[in-house]
Design a protein around this motif. Structure first.
Motif, PDB file in Angstrom:
ATOM      1  N   THR A 131      21.167  -8.646   7.062  1.00  0.00           N
ATOM      2  CA  THR A 131      20.480  -8.962   8.318  1.00  0.00           C
ATOM      3  C   THR A 131      19.396  -7.949   8.654  1.00  0.00           C
ATOM      4  OG1 THR A 131      22.533  -9.927   9.185  1.00  0.00           O
ATOM      5  CG2 THR A 131      20.790  -9.462  10.766  1.00  0.00           C
ATOM      6  N   VAL A 132      19.766  -6.669   8.729  1.00  0.00           N
ATOM      7  CA  VAL A 132      18.860  -5.670   9.304  1.00  0.00           C
ATOM      8  C   VAL A 132      17.621  -5.422   8.444  1.00  0.00           C
ATOM      9  CG1 VAL A 132      20.730  -4.559  10.561  1.00  0.00           C
ATOM     10  CG2 VAL A 132      20.135  -3.720   8.278  1.00  0.00           C
ATOM     11  N   GLU A 133      17.671  -5.767   7.172  1.00  0.00           N
ATOM     12  CA  GLU A 133      16.500  -5.547   6.301  1.00  0.00           C
ATOM     13  C   GLU A 133      15.390  -6.559   6.549  1.00  0.00           C
ATOM     14  OE1 GLU A 133      19.007  -8.530   4.018  1.00  0.00           O
ATOM     15  OE2 GLU A 133      19.358  -6.786   5.310  1.00  0.00           O
ATOM     16  N   HIS A 134      15.648  -7.565   7.357  1.00  0.00           N
ATOM     17  CA  HIS A 134      14.626  -8.573   7.642  1.00  0.00           C
ATOM     18  C   HIS A 134      13.699  -8.145   8.782  1.00  0.00           C
ATOM     19  CE1 HIS A 134      16.051 -11.600   4.878  1.00  0.00           C
ATOM     20  NE2 HIS A 134      17.294 -11.419   5.304  1.00  0.00           N
TER      21      HIS A 134
ATOM     22  N   THR B   5      14.484  -1.615  11.270  1.00  0.00           N
ATOM     23  CA  THR B   5      15.859  -1.528  10.772  1.00  0.00           C
ATOM     24  C   THR B   5      16.631  -0.413  11.450  1.00  0.00           C
ATOM     25  OG1 THR B   5      15.201  -2.445   8.638  1.00  0.00           O
ATOM     26  CG2 THR B   5      17.250  -1.191   8.692  1.00  0.00           C
ATOM     27  N   GLU B   6      15.997   0.745  11.651  1.00  0.00           N
ATOM     28  CA  GLU B   6      16.686   1.872  12.296  1.00  0.00           C
ATOM     29  C   GLU B   6      17.135   1.499  13.701  1.00  0.00           C
ATOM     30  OE1 GLU B   6      13.806   1.974  10.776  1.00  0.00           O
ATOM     31  OE2 GLU B   6      13.858   3.557   9.243  1.00  0.00           O
ATOM     32  N   GLN B   7      16.307   0.758  14.413  1.00  0.00           N
ATOM     33  CA  GLN B   7      16.674   0.315  15.755  1.00  0.00           C
ATOM     34  C   GLN B   7      17.884  -0.612  15.704  1.00  0.00           C
ATOM     35  OE1 GLN B   7      13.363  -1.212  18.047  1.00  0.00           O
ATOM     36  NE2 GLN B   7      14.684  -2.584  19.213  1.00  0.00           N
ATOM     37  N   ALA B   8      17.889  -1.515  14.738  1.00  0.00           N
ATOM     38  CA  ALA B   8      19.016  -2.441  14.600  1.00  0.00           C
ATOM     39  C   ALA B   8      20.311  -1.696  14.285  1.00  0.00           C
ATOM     40  CB  ALA B   8      18.707  -3.460  13.505  1.00  0.00           C
ATOM     41  N   VAL B   9      20.251  -0.718  13.385  1.00  0.00           N
ATOM     42  CA  VAL B   9      21.437   0.065  13.053  1.00  0.00           C
ATOM     43  C   VAL B   9      21.912   0.862  14.271  1.00  0.00           C
ATOM     44  CG1 VAL B   9      22.290   1.973  11.628  1.00  0.00           C
ATOM     45  CG2 VAL B   9      20.911   0.161  10.590  1.00  0.00           C
ATOM     46  N   GLY B  10      20.977   1.373  15.049  1.00  0.00           N
ATOM     47  CA  GLY B  10      21.344   2.070  16.276  1.00  0.00           C
ATOM     48  C   GLY B  10      22.066   1.171  17.264  1.00  0.00           C
ATOM     49  N   GLU B  11      21.653  -0.074  17.337  1.00  0.00           N
ATOM     50  CA  GLU B  11      22.321  -1.037  18.219  1.00  0.00           C
ATOM     51  C   GLU B  11      23.745  -1.332  17.728  1.00  0.00           C
ATOM     52  OE1 GLU B  11      21.143  -3.307  21.232  1.00  0.00           O
ATOM     53  OE2 GLU B  11      20.888  -1.142  21.249  1.00  0.00           O
ATOM     54  N   ILE B  12      23.919  -1.450  16.423  1.00  0.00           N
ATOM     55  CA  ILE B  12      25.263  -1.663  15.881  1.00  0.00           C
ATOM     56  C   ILE B  12      26.169  -0.490  16.254  1.00  0.00           C
ATOM     57  CG2 ILE B  12      26.573  -1.794  13.721  1.00  0.00           C
ATOM     58  CD1 ILE B  12      24.170  -3.369  12.551  1.00  0.00           C
ATOM     59  N   HIS B  13      25.654   0.724  16.104  1.00  0.00           N
ATOM     60  CA  HIS B  13      26.418   1.914  16.466  1.00  0.00           C
ATOM     61  C   HIS B  13      26.748   1.898  17.964  1.00  0.00           C
ATOM     62  CE1 HIS B  13      26.983   6.217  17.455  1.00  0.00           C
ATOM     63  NE2 HIS B  13      27.452   6.317  16.230  1.00  0.00           N
TER      64      HIS B  13
ATOM     65  N   GLU C 173      11.691  -9.168   3.786  1.00  0.00           N
ATOM     66  CA  GLU C 173      12.930  -8.518   3.353  1.00  0.00           C
ATOM     67  C   GLU C 173      12.613  -7.196   2.673  1.00  0.00           C
ATOM     68  OE1 GLU C 173      16.134 -10.945   1.449  1.00  0.00           O
ATOM     69  OE2 GLU C 173      15.817  -9.577  -0.240  1.00  0.00           O
ATOM     70  N   LYS C 174      13.398  -6.157   3.001  1.00  0.00           N
ATOM     71  CA  LYS C 174      13.264  -4.846   2.380  1.00  0.00           C
ATOM     72  C   LYS C 174      14.495  -4.561   1.527  1.00  0.00           C
ATOM     73  CE  LYS C 174      12.872  -2.972   6.454  1.00  0.00           C
ATOM     74  NZ  LYS C 174      12.759  -1.976   7.549  1.00  0.00           N
ATOM     75  N   SER C 175      14.361  -3.563   0.632  1.00  0.00           N
ATOM     76  CA  SER C 175      15.505  -3.094  -0.136  1.00  0.00           C
ATOM     77  C   SER C 175      15.594  -1.575  -0.006  1.00  0.00           C
ATOM     78  CB  SER C 175      15.385  -3.501  -1.608  1.00  0.00           C
ATOM     79  OG  SER C 175      14.237  -2.915  -2.201  1.00  0.00           O
ATOM     80  N   TYR C 176      16.764  -1.026  -0.326  1.00  0.00           N
ATOM     81  CA  TYR C 176      17.026   0.397  -0.134  1.00  0.00           C
ATOM     82  C   TYR C 176      17.727   0.987  -1.345  1.00  0.00           C
ATOM     83  CZ  TYR C 176      15.962  -0.165   4.820  1.00  0.00           C
ATOM     84  OH  TYR C 176      15.319  -0.436   6.008  1.00  0.00           O
TER      85      TYR C 176
ATOM     86  N   VAL D 150      22.726  -4.240   2.754  1.00  0.00           N
ATOM     87  CA  VAL D 150      21.282  -4.446   2.593  1.00  0.00           C
ATOM     88  C   VAL D 150      20.979  -4.590   1.103  1.00  0.00           C
ATOM     89  CG1 VAL D 150      20.598  -3.189   4.682  1.00  0.00           C
ATOM     90  CG2 VAL D 150      20.889  -1.944   2.524  1.00  0.00           C
ATOM     91  N   PRO D 151      19.843  -5.192   0.736  1.00  0.00           N
ATOM     92  CA  PRO D 151      19.505  -5.324  -0.678  1.00  0.00           C
ATOM     93  C   PRO D 151      19.414  -3.972  -1.395  1.00  0.00           C
ATOM     94  CG  PRO D 151      18.198  -6.840   0.609  1.00  0.00           C
ATOM     95  CD  PRO D 151      18.915  -5.965   1.598  1.00  0.00           C
TER      96      PRO D 151
END
Length: 266
Positions: free
Chosen positions: A129-132, A136-144, A184-187, A157-158
């Motif tokens: 989800t978050v790689e779209h 992404t950092e903001q989305a991960v912060g919201e999950i936290h 889409e991003k990959s890491y 993530v990919p």
């Protein structure tokens, strides 16, 4: 489908793209590769959350529940109270319908601005989800933020270093406007771990899912939606990867999606 390049909050083009995907994308639930995907997800969730009864679990999109593995339904059947958000109203609608009599608390919303209070959930599941989003950092912060102290997040993530080069295939398809899943991003694993730690997570386990060539997954989905008789062939082609998943745990770290379990510290 043409995927939008910008992903800014409130970007009308991006919202419209996912709205159209929700309306037009076929159901992939019966495809052999989707069954393999589901088996991978069950492994992850059983490892992270061996006792789900009475847990409050949030999923950060409802694509699987509407079109793919139905993994949140699986969690609900094991006693979890399940919640989900999705950017697409049609996807949220279809997810609710597929749940049937089982309650799904679904909202049309965005993982970059999750519409729940701080410390609302025992666990969050976010796979692909978050790689779209650029943010992404903001989305991960919201999950936290929405996790309870001590709560667990399973975030995927990919994998930039997928041995079957799926990110390279996706990048070419995006450049040609052939990729049906938008931006889409990959890491790399180290980069992804550092991003999670920067958001405040304690990384407690690193794994992956979908140790299978991306082209085979795409071919299987095409056969499932356009030439169902040919799925007999794709099922045979998938069989070695299913065997590896069940019998060679070392392959779990090297799939298309990195899958990391993070804890919000107490």
């Amino acid at each position: 489908m043409t995927g939008p390049r910008a992903t800014r909050r409130g970007d009308a083009e991006y919202h419209r793209f996912w709205q159209n995907v929700g309306d037009d994308f076929p159901d992939l639930g019966g495809a052999p590769s989707t069954q393999f995907y589901r088996e991978n997800e069950i492994r992850l969730l059983e490892q992270a959350l061996p006792r789900m009864a009475a847990l409050r679990i949030l999923k950060t999109d409802l694509w699987d529940e509407a079109k793919n593995t139905r993994i949140l339904q699986w969690a609900a059947e094991r006693g979890a109270t399940v919640f989900g958000i999705d950017l697409s109203a049609p996807i949220a609608r279809d997810a609710r319908r597929n749940f049937g009599a089982v309650p799904l608390h679904a909202a049309v919303s965005d993982v970059r601005a999750i519409p729940f209070a701080d410390a609302s959930f025992d666990a969050v599941y976010s796979m692909g989800t978050v790689e779209h989003f650029d943010e992404t950092e903001q989305a991960v912060g919201e999950i936290h933020r929405v996790l309870k102290p001590g709560g667990l997040a399973v975030i995927g993530v990919p994998n930039r270093h997928d041995p079957f080069l799926r990110p390279a295939l996706a990048a070419v398809m995006q450049a040609c406007d052939w990729y049906g899943y938008g931006f889409e991003k990959s890491y790399a694993r180290r980069t992804w771990r550092e991003l999670l730690e920067h958001a405040g997570f304690e990384v407690i386990h690193e794994s992956g899912i979908l140790f299978v060539p991306g082209w085979l997954r795409m071919a299987d989905l095409w056969c499932h939606t356009s030439a169902p008789a040919l799925t007999r062939l794709t099922r045979l082609a998938l069989a070695p990867f299913t065997w590896l998943h069940r019998h060679v745990p070392a392959t779990h770290r090297h799939g298309y999606l990195l899958a990391t379990i993070g804890r919000r510290p107490l």
